[in-house]
Design a protein around this motif. Structure first.
Motif, PDB file in Angstrom:
ATOM      1  N   LEU A  15      47.930  25.504 118.145  1.00 44.71           N
ATOM      2  CA  LEU A  15      48.662  26.529 117.399  1.00 44.71           C
ATOM      3  C   LEU A  15      47.851  27.827 117.271  1.00 44.71           C
ATOM      4  O   LEU A  15      48.407  28.895 117.090  1.00 44.71           O
ATOM      5  N   SER A  44      49.433  21.301 124.662  1.00 50.73           N
ATOM      6  CA  SER A  44      49.556  22.688 125.153  1.00 50.73           C
ATOM      7  C   SER A  44      50.528  22.776 126.318  1.00 50.73           C
ATOM      8  O   SER A  44      51.242  23.762 126.442  1.00 50.73           O
ATOM      9  N   ASP A  45      50.567  21.748 127.165  1.00 52.10           N
ATOM     10  CA  ASP A  45      51.549  21.781 128.264  1.00 52.10           C
ATOM     11  C   ASP A  45      52.988  21.757 127.738  1.00 52.10           C
ATOM     12  O   ASP A  45      53.865  22.420 128.273  1.00 52.10           O
ATOM     13  N   ARG A  46      53.218  20.994 126.653  1.00 50.19           N
ATOM     14  CA  ARG A  46      54.584  20.892 126.123  1.00 50.19           C
ATOM     15  C   ARG A  46      54.989  22.156 125.369  1.00 50.19           C
ATOM     16  O   ARG A  46      56.130  22.607 125.467  1.00 50.19           O
ATOM     17  N   MET A  47      54.044  22.735 124.612  1.00 46.51           N
ATOM     18  CA  MET A  47      54.355  23.935 123.827  1.00 46.51           C
ATOM     19  C   MET A  47      54.628  25.145 124.724  1.00 46.51           C
ATOM     20  O   MET A  47      55.241  26.122 124.304  1.00 46.51           O
ATOM     21  N   LEU A  48      54.151  25.036 125.983  1.00 50.09           N
ATOM     22  CA  LEU A  48      54.287  26.137 126.930  1.00 50.09           C
ATOM     23  C   LEU A  48      55.742  26.576 127.133  1.00 50.09           C
ATOM     24  O   LEU A  48      56.015  27.731 127.465  1.00 50.09           O
ATOM     25  N   SER A  49      56.707  25.659 126.914  1.00 45.76           N
ATOM     26  CA  SER A  49      58.124  26.051 127.061  1.00 45.76           C
ATOM     27  C   SER A  49      58.463  27.225 126.145  1.00 45.76           C
ATOM     28  O   SER A  49      59.360  28.015 126.452  1.00 45.76           O
ATOM     29  N   LEU A  50      57.745  27.316 125.009  1.00 41.34           N
ATOM     30  CA  LEU A  50      58.019  28.422 124.075  1.00 41.34           C
ATOM     31  C   LEU A  50      57.533  29.756 124.637  1.00 41.34           C
ATOM     32  O   LEU A  50      57.864  30.815 124.117  1.00 41.34           O
ATOM     33  N   ASP A  51      56.682  29.689 125.675  1.00 36.72           N
ATOM     34  CA  ASP A  51      56.126  30.914 126.254  1.00 36.72           C
ATOM     35  C   ASP A  51      56.867  31.360 127.511  1.00 36.72           C
ATOM     36  O   ASP A  51      56.410  32.241 128.223  1.00 36.72           O
ATOM     37  N   ASN A  52      57.998  30.698 127.795  1.00 36.11           N
ATOM     38  CA  ASN A  52      58.794  31.130 128.954  1.00 36.11           C
ATOM     39  C   ASN A  52      59.699  32.283 128.559  1.00 36.11           C
ATOM     40  O   ASN A  52      60.909  32.185 128.556  1.00 36.11           O
ATOM     41  N   VAL A  53      59.071  33.378 128.190  1.00 34.17           N
ATOM     42  CA  VAL A  53      59.832  34.536 127.732  1.00 34.17           C
ATOM     43  C   VAL A  53      60.443  35.185 128.970  1.00 34.17           C
ATOM     44  O   VAL A  53      59.743  35.427 129.953  1.00 34.17           O
ATOM     45  N   GLU A  55      61.482  38.029 131.161  1.00 36.52           N
ATOM     46  CA  GLU A  55      61.156  39.454 131.319  1.00 36.52           C
ATOM     47  C   GLU A  55      61.602  39.822 132.724  1.00 36.52           C
ATOM     48  O   GLU A  55      61.686  38.971 133.597  1.00 36.52           O
TER      49      GLU A  55
ATOM     50  N   VAL B  40      54.321  37.420 125.954  1.00 37.64           N
ATOM     51  CA  VAL B  40      53.656  36.453 125.067  1.00 37.64           C
ATOM     52  C   VAL B  40      52.649  37.175 124.161  1.00 37.64           C
ATOM     53  O   VAL B  40      52.611  36.953 122.949  1.00 37.64           O
ATOM     54  N   ARG B  43      54.315  39.378 121.381  1.00 37.36           N
ATOM     55  CA  ARG B  43      54.818  38.675 120.189  1.00 37.36           C
ATOM     56  C   ARG B  43      53.703  38.551 119.143  1.00 37.36           C
ATOM     57  O   ARG B  43      53.968  38.435 117.960  1.00 37.36           O
ATOM     58  N   LEU B 129      60.814  19.180 123.849  1.00 35.60           N
ATOM     59  CA  LEU B 129      60.180  19.958 122.777  1.00 35.60           C
ATOM     60  C   LEU B 129      61.249  20.432 121.795  1.00 35.60           C
ATOM     61  O   LEU B 129      61.046  20.441 120.582  1.00 35.60           O
TER      62      LEU B 129
END
Lengths: 237, 184
Positions: A15, A44-53, A55, B40, B43, B129
């Motif tokens: 986090l 960290s690999d799973r949380m990475l989906s939140l970083d697929n912004v 653009e 990223v 944000r 997730l």
């Protein structure tokens, strides 16, 4: 650490909520604990989906700046070169006058530094804390805290430090920051320690020393028994 | 691997080539990931110019330290994203501590909360997730998203959610443990 403790620490790490000393202690732990490393890698690999912004496209001007910095390392961050001590003798081989000159310059700089340091008046501590022995309640350590994040420790009694353990010095700048490690000692001795960048030490600020597993508390927070503690006061100058 | 999880082959292969000093591989990595990484960073640091600065420094760091990438410790995309997030967090933490009293900061906190929720909403329904975050109580989910997506500290999350600091710490602790149990 229990599995839950490891999951919680991996969570804080991924986090990004760990502070400086806590983070450094955790990264040491991470390097030597495969279970912890596995938890961190998975999360960290799973949380990475939140970083697929989404653009549109990478800014070309930014890539041009990166390329310019790569071509011109002078604008890059300074690179620290570590010269192993054992190599120093070979660098001072005869027949390299410029190196002798460079060595002179280093000596001169060093001398100037010492001169400069000794001609300055000794700094006054901002606050002083007398740490009391937790069992006997007698004064056991004096802490002088300076405005540059350094502390001077003068022990008044000797603590038993078992093999594989260290004395860790802590302060509590404020409740929200929580306890911050100022450094560790492997035996009872007079010492200057420099902690992380903190606000100026204040009267009333808590200082304490705990017994921790070497090389220091794994969590970045005190985990072992408190040997001594005390609150800082302003010296009368 | 579950649907929705990113395909990591490209970035992993590029990092290996970057470790050998191939500038073209760094350029390909920038083309593939640069825009996402700026978003990223933004944000967390909120300003576009600072976000680009973070990504520039991060690419220089990737160029220098690609040989240290260890695929047994996670994917290359997670590694480069962590480099960017850490630099953005350092900038945020070094720059200023938030003062919750001024209106600008309150707007900032509102914007961050909106970004955090948008990142959650954008997760694909099939992504586990999303399922596992949905199973958490709302305060725990929000606290985790605010920290991860927008880089808030525990204290800043407490101010945003108007909850005591100790409660927020307990939410995050129990929430991240439950999340890992659900994901594994």
């Amino acid at each position: 650490m229990t599995r839950e403790g490891k999951q919680a620490a991996a969570g804080d790490y991924v986090l990004g909520t760990m502070n400086g000393p806590e983070l450094r202690a955790f990264e040491q732990e991470l390097a030597s604990d495969p279970e912890l490393a596995h938890l961190v890698a998975d999360l960290s690999d799973r949380m990475l989906s939140l970083d697929n912004v989404s653009e549109t496209e990478a800014p070309a001007a930014l890539w041009a700046r990166i390329e310019a910095a790569l071509d011109n390392p002078a604008t890059d961050e300074p690179q620290t070169t570590v010269v192993p001590i054992s190599k120093k003798t070979s660098q001072q081989a005869p027949g390299t006058p410029w190196m002798a000159l460079a060595a002179c310059a280093v000596v001169a700089l060093g001398f100037g530094y010492i001169l400069g340091a000794t001609t300055l008046a000794p700094p006054e501590p901002r606050v002083i804390a007398v740490l009391l022995d937790e069992t006997s309640a007698s004064p056991a350590v004096i802490v002088e805290a300076f405005g540059d994040d350094s502390v001077h420790l003068v022990p008044l009694e000797t603590f038993e430090v078992p093999q594989g353990q260290v004395l860790e010095v802590w302060t509590l700048p404020d409740a929200e920051t929580g306890p911050v490690s100022l450094g560790t000692l492997d035996e009872t001795r007079e010492a200057m320690l420099t902690g992380p960048d903190l606000p100026e030490p204040q009267p009333g600020q808590l200082y304490e020393i705990t017994l921790e597993q070497a090389p220091g508390s794994p969590t970045g927070r005190p985990t072992g028994p408190i040997l001594v503690k005390g609150f800082a006061r302003n010296p009368v100058l | 691997m579950l649907a929705g999880a990113p395909n990591t082959d490209d970035a992993d292969g590029l990092i290996l080539r970057i470790a050998k000093g191939e500038r073209a591989a760094l350029a390909s990595l920038f083309d593939a990931e640069g825009a996402r990484l700026v978003a990223v960073a933004q944000r967390i640091v909120r300003r576009r110019d600072l976000a680009e600065e973070v990504v520039q420094e991060s690419f220089l760091a990737i160029w220098r330290s690609a040989t240290q990438f260890d695929s047994s410790r996670g994917s290359a995309r997670a590694w480069i994203t962590r480099i960017v997030r850490n630099r953005a967090l350092n900038l945020l933490r070094d720059g200023h501590r938030m003062d919750y009293h001024d209106t600008e900061t309150l707007t900032d906190l509102g914007d961050r909360a909106a970004d955090a929720m948008a990142a959650f909403d954008a997760l694909e329904e099939r992504d586990s997730l999303k399922l596992c975050l949905s199973r958490l109580d709302e305060p725990k989910r929000r606290a985790i998203l605010l920290c991860y997506v927008t880089g808030l500290s525990h204290g800043e999350v407490a101010a945003t959610l108007k909850a005591p600091l100790g409660t927020v710490k307990a939410w995050i602790r129990r929430g991240t443990i439950a999340l890992q149990d659900c994901l594994s």
